[in-house]
Motif scaffolding. Structure first.
Motif, short mmCIF file in Angstrom:
data_model
loop_
_atom_site.label_atom_id
_atom_site.label_comp_id
_atom_site.label_asym_id
_atom_site.label_seq_id
_atom_site.Cartn_x
_atom_site.Cartn_y
_atom_site.Cartn_z
N LEU A 1 45.36 -0.47 71.87
CA LEU A 1 44.96 -0.21 73.68
C LEU A 1 43.18 -0.04 73.77
N ILE A 2 42.46 0.64 72.96
CA ILE A 2 40.86 0.30 72.78
C ILE A 2 40.51 -1.02 72.89
N GLU A 3 41.64 -1.49 71.82
CA GLU A 3 40.49 -2.98 71.03
C GLU A 3 40.96 -3.43 73.22
N ILE A 4 42.30 -3.79 73.37
CA ILE A 4 41.29 -4.76 74.74
C ILE A 4 41.01 -4.36 75.62
N GLY A 5 41.03 -2.75 75.74
CA GLY A 5 40.10 -2.60 76.82
C GLY A 5 38.83 -2.98 76.67
N TRP A 6 37.91 -2.65 75.63
CA TRP A 6 36.91 -2.89 75.43
C TRP A 6 36.55 -4.28 74.73
N LYS A 7 37.35 -4.77 74.38
CA LYS A 7 36.57 -6.32 73.79
C LYS A 7 37.50 -7.09 74.70
N GLY A 8 38.61 -7.10 75.62
CA GLY A 8 39.34 -7.72 76.63
C GLY A 8 38.91 -7.65 78.23
N MET A 9 39.63 -6.60 78.19
CA MET A 9 39.59 -6.29 79.45
C MET A 9 37.68 -6.36 80.27
N LEU A 10 36.98 -5.29 79.66
CA LEU A 10 35.86 -5.23 80.03
C LEU A 10 34.66 -6.25 79.63
N VAL A 11 35.20 -7.56 79.55
CA VAL A 11 34.44 -8.88 79.29
C VAL A 11 34.72 -9.28 80.37
N LEU A 12 35.98 -9.43 80.28
CA LEU A 12 36.44 -10.17 81.35
C LEU A 12 36.62 -9.53 82.46
N SER A 13 35.90 -8.32 82.87
CA SER A 13 35.83 -8.34 84.09
C SER A 13 34.30 -8.81 84.11
N PHE A 14 33.40 -8.43 84.10
CA PHE A 14 32.41 -8.74 83.87
C PHE A 14 32.12 -10.29 84.09
N ALA A 15 32.62 -11.11 83.31
CA ALA A 15 32.93 -12.71 83.49
C ALA A 15 33.54 -12.71 84.72
N ASN A 16 33.86 -12.56 85.82
CA ASN A 16 34.83 -12.19 87.20
C ASN A 16 33.88 -12.03 88.16
N LEU A 17 32.71 -10.73 87.93
CA LEU A 17 31.64 -10.24 88.35
C LEU A 17 31.08 -11.54 88.42
N VAL A 18 30.27 -11.91 87.73
CA VAL A 18 29.03 -13.39 87.48
C VAL A 18 29.68 -14.10 87.94
N LEU A 19 31.01 -14.75 88.01
CA LEU A 19 31.55 -16.03 87.84
C LEU A 19 31.32 -16.13 90.11
N THR A 20 32.04 -15.04 89.99
CA THR A 20 32.08 -14.17 92.03
C THR A 20 30.58 -13.99 92.49
N ALA A 21 30.53 -14.02 92.00
CA ALA A 21 29.18 -13.85 92.43
C ALA A 21 27.70 -15.75 92.19
N ALA A 22 28.11 -16.09 92.37
CA ALA A 22 27.64 -17.00 91.54
C ALA A 22 28.24 -18.54 92.60
N ILE A 23 29.23 -17.89 92.06
CA ILE A 23 29.65 -19.21 93.61
C ILE A 23 29.97 -18.70 95.11
N LEU A 24 29.59 -17.53 95.26
CA LEU A 24 28.91 -16.95 96.82
C LEU A 24 28.21 -17.08 97.01
N GLY A 25 26.97 -17.25 95.70
CA GLY A 25 25.87 -17.57 96.05
C GLY A 25 25.32 -18.95 96.63
N VAL A 26 26.66 -19.62 95.47
CA VAL A 26 26.35 -21.65 95.85
C VAL A 26 26.90 -21.50 97.16
N THR A 27 28.16 -21.25 97.04
CA THR A 27 28.90 -21.73 98.76
C THR A 27 27.92 -20.77 99.59
N GLY A 28 27.20 -20.29 100.20
CA GLY A 28 26.55 -19.35 100.64
C GLY A 28 27.73 -17.91 101.92
N LEU A 29 28.73 -18.17 100.65
CA LEU A 29 29.37 -17.44 101.80
C LEU A 29 29.28 -16.02 102.09
#
Length: 351
Positions: free
Chosen positions: A323-351
């Motif tokens: 459970l701890i491994e999924i949280g820190w090594k999986g969910m945390l990394v994926l959530s930050f990746a989603n945040l960065v990707l969302t910011a990049a898409i919004l920056g490129v599209t200008g939405l």
């Protein structure tokens, strides 16, 4: 879209009482109304709906002897539990032991104050509503730790420590994933987040307007948030803080009578709160065709509840280290990746 009038203001206008006394009375009546709606749903979900849903998933017969469809089991369980003797373990830290179940249930009830439920059913609408919800809901971790520590029981203490470790590991991904929604909306105000989802259109298919709910706009963030929410509310595969096969009942092992009822109530209140947050951030809040907004809001949070019960019946529990491994090594990394990707898409599209 105009911002709906908060429920206390509507009540004050209808009862015709002005001044501070009118404000106080209207706030009390509004909180009493919303609180009782949530408690009523929890009262149905815990003793009755949970058993019926689990029985349906596992091909068994649930409660069916007390009242029509077994509905009076709600009253029977309430009388049975509240009439039991309250047993306090020897050596318990009494103040913490008494406060723990109140903290758990109270944190969920307080967080509902800023959730927009449709048709002006909202106690308050602060500009930092999303931050308020996460801050208040996180207090539940303190209640679980207090209950585990104060019980003077090693199994209870282990359950409380597991609860804190789990909540820390999954609350960060939960907040970071919610931040990706804030990037789209540019606001922390929950009514504004709901309004943006209602005012924008993702597509028109055969003349049918598909709203830009963030579950459609960013399904990856939606899945991440739902999984992290399962951990926050302690449902399979993340129910390690109260794992019966390992630590008896975890943080609530030593609780009985009305204190056990409060723990049980708090658990289901937080499940409904998780459903309310998911509905608000990703499913358009109370938006929906034909039916009143509040009805759609209730349908959506019950759908999340149904999903949590399906997971409880069908998904095996993971070990605490997994459970701890999924949280820190999986969910945390994926959530930050989603945040960065969302910011990049919004920056490129200008939405």
């Amino acid at each position: 879209m105009a911002t709906p009038t908060p429920l206390p203001d509507t009540i004050q206008r209808n009862i015709g009482v002005d001044g501070f006394g009118g404000e106080l009375l209207s706030m009390f009546l509004a909180a009493f109304l919303i609180g009782n709606i949530m408690l009523a749903m929890t009262g149905v979900a815990g003793p009755w709906a949970k058993r019926k849903i689990t029985a349906a998933f596992t091909d068994r017969i649930a409660v069916n002897r007390v009242g029509p469809f077994g509905l009076l089991i709600i009253v029977a369980d309430a009388v049975r539990l509240l009439s039991k003797e309250l047993i306090v373990p020897e050596g318990a830290d009494r103040p913490a032991f008494d406060l723990a179940p109140i903290v758990l249930a109270g944190s969920a009830m307080l967080a509902f104050a800023v959730i927009p439920m449709g048709n002006g059913i909202q106690l308050a609408d602060p500009e930092t509503g999303l931050v308020f919800v996460f801050a208040i809901a996180s207090i539940a971790s303190l209640g679980l730790l207090m209950g585990g520590y104060a019980s003077n029981n090693k199994y209870s203490l282990m359950g409380g420590l597991r609860a804190v470790a789990q909540n820390i590991a999954y609350e960060i991904p939960l907040v970071v994933t919610a931040a990706s929604v804030v990037l789209f909306t540019g606001s922390l105000q929950l009514s504004e987040i709901v309004a943006i989802q209602q005012n924008t259109t993702l597509a028109n298919v055969a003349g049918i307007r598909i709203p830009a709910w963030f579950a459609f706009v960013n399904p990856f963030a939606f899945v991440l948030f739902v999984v992290a929410n399962l951990a926050e509310v302690g449902r399979n595969p993340f129910d390690t803080p109260e794992a019966p096969t390992e630590i008896v009942g975890g943080y609530q092992t030593e609780y009985s009578s009305v204190y056990f009822v409060l723990f049980y109530l708090g658990e289901f209140l937080h499940i409904f709160l998780g459903g309310a947050i998911i509905a608000t951030l990703f499913l358009g809040g109370p938006a929906g065709p034909f039916l009143p907004g509040f009805v759609w809001f209730v349908i959506k949070i019950w759908a999340v509840f149904l999903f949590t019960q399906w997971c409880r019946s069908a998904v095996p529990r993971v070990r605490i280290d997994q459970l701890i491994e999924i949280g820190w090594k999986g969910m945390l990394v994926l959530s930050f990746a989603n945040l960065v990707l969302t910011a990049a898409i919004l920056g490129v599209t200008g939405l």
